[in-house]
Design a protein around this motif. Sequence first.
Motif, PDB file in Angstrom:
ATOM      1  N   LYS A 135       6.509   9.225 -54.902  1.00  0.00           N
ATOM      2  CA  LYS A 135       6.060   7.834 -54.897  1.00  0.00           C
ATOM      3  C   LYS A 135       6.655   7.082 -56.092  1.00  0.00           C
ATOM      4  N   THR A 136       7.158   5.893 -55.812  1.00  0.00           N
ATOM      5  CA  THR A 136       7.635   5.027 -56.879  1.00  0.00           C
ATOM      6  C   THR A 136       6.426   4.415 -57.589  1.00  0.00           C
ATOM      7  N   VAL A 137       6.511   4.269 -58.898  1.00  0.00           N
ATOM      8  CA  VAL A 137       5.420   3.677 -59.666  1.00  0.00           C
ATOM      9  C   VAL A 137       6.010   2.830 -60.784  1.00  0.00           C
ATOM     10  N   LEU A 158       0.249  10.697 -65.439  1.00  0.00           N
ATOM     11  CA  LEU A 158       0.087   9.810 -64.287  1.00  0.00           C
ATOM     12  C   LEU A 158       1.428   9.548 -63.602  1.00  0.00           C
ATOM     13  N   LEU A 159       2.468   9.366 -64.396  1.00  0.00           N
ATOM     14  CA  LEU A 159       3.801   9.168 -63.821  1.00  0.00           C
ATOM     15  C   LEU A 159       4.244  10.405 -63.052  1.00  0.00           C
ATOM     16  N   ARG A 160       3.992  11.570 -63.624  1.00  0.00           N
ATOM     17  CA  ARG A 160       4.391  12.816 -62.970  1.00  0.00           C
ATOM     18  C   ARG A 160       3.692  12.977 -61.614  1.00  0.00           C
ATOM     19  N   SER A 214       2.629   1.174 -56.674  1.00  0.00           N
ATOM     20  CA  SER A 214       1.535   0.999 -57.626  1.00  0.00           C
ATOM     21  C   SER A 214       2.031   0.483 -58.976  1.00  0.00           C
ATOM     22  N   PHE A 215       1.161  -0.269 -59.647  1.00  0.00           N
ATOM     23  CA  PHE A 215       1.433  -0.703 -61.020  1.00  0.00           C
ATOM     24  C   PHE A 215       0.363  -0.151 -61.939  1.00  0.00           C
ATOM     25  N   LEU A 216       0.787   0.424 -63.054  1.00  0.00           N
ATOM     26  CA  LEU A 216      -0.122   0.926 -64.078  1.00  0.00           C
ATOM     27  C   LEU A 216       0.085   0.120 -65.354  1.00  0.00           C
ATOM     28  N   PRO A 257      12.569   8.129 -55.274  1.00  0.00           N
ATOM     29  CA  PRO A 257      11.489   7.399 -55.942  1.00  0.00           C
ATOM     30  C   PRO A 257      11.413   7.781 -57.417  1.00  0.00           C
ATOM     31  N   LEU A 258      11.122   6.821 -58.231  1.00  0.00           N
ATOM     32  CA  LEU A 258      11.097   7.066 -59.665  1.00  0.00           C
ATOM     33  C   LEU A 258      10.051   6.220 -60.348  1.00  0.00           C
TER      34      LEU A 258
END
Length: 203
Positions: A96-98, A87-89, A50-52, A23-24
């Motif tokens: 989890k992929t984001v 948040l990405l970390r 999730s989308f940010l 996941p990345l």
Amino acid sequence: MVSSPDCSDSIKNNNSEDDDVAPLAIVIMGVSGSGKSTVGNMLAKNKGCSFLDADDFHPNANKEKMSKGIPLSDEDRIPWLERLSDLLRENIVNCKTVILGCSALQNKYREILRVADPSYKSGSYGSCRVRFVCLEAPVEVIAARLEKRAEEGNHFMSAKLLQSQLDLLQIGDAEGILMVDATLSPQAIVNNVRDLLLHPSGK
């Protein structure tokens, strides 16, 4: 240095057909009006993650400046980018992929996001678990989109800032950023992004 977690079990339990790699974080980047939010949202739904939207994390002071057509300074941008990196970390260390929609116009800004990968070493773009996809389109296409968005009152950023963003946009060949035609339909763009992420070398 902190190592990235072993996410192999999470991958096996993920039903998404193209999640055969760890996941990345996928950053959909480009100037305002290139379609980052639309494409990012669709890609996230497709991948079941999730989308940010980076715009949601701008402090009010930044939004006020942009609404007045005043370009942001590094002093404005860096705390915002550091928050996004945090948040990405959180997602990466939890396997989890984001998807993140963010302008990320220069390498120094992208480096702040890349350190979300605990194992990232400066310049080791190929092994970084934060990957970038740049949406590109002719200036006149972007300008028309921004003018329409301004008329509809759907965004805080002034269309006058397009040229300043284009002036800032800087992409190095060594970074391995995936380039995607943003004049296509949103679904076609999402399909192209998925294909490129699976086969970045075109194989």
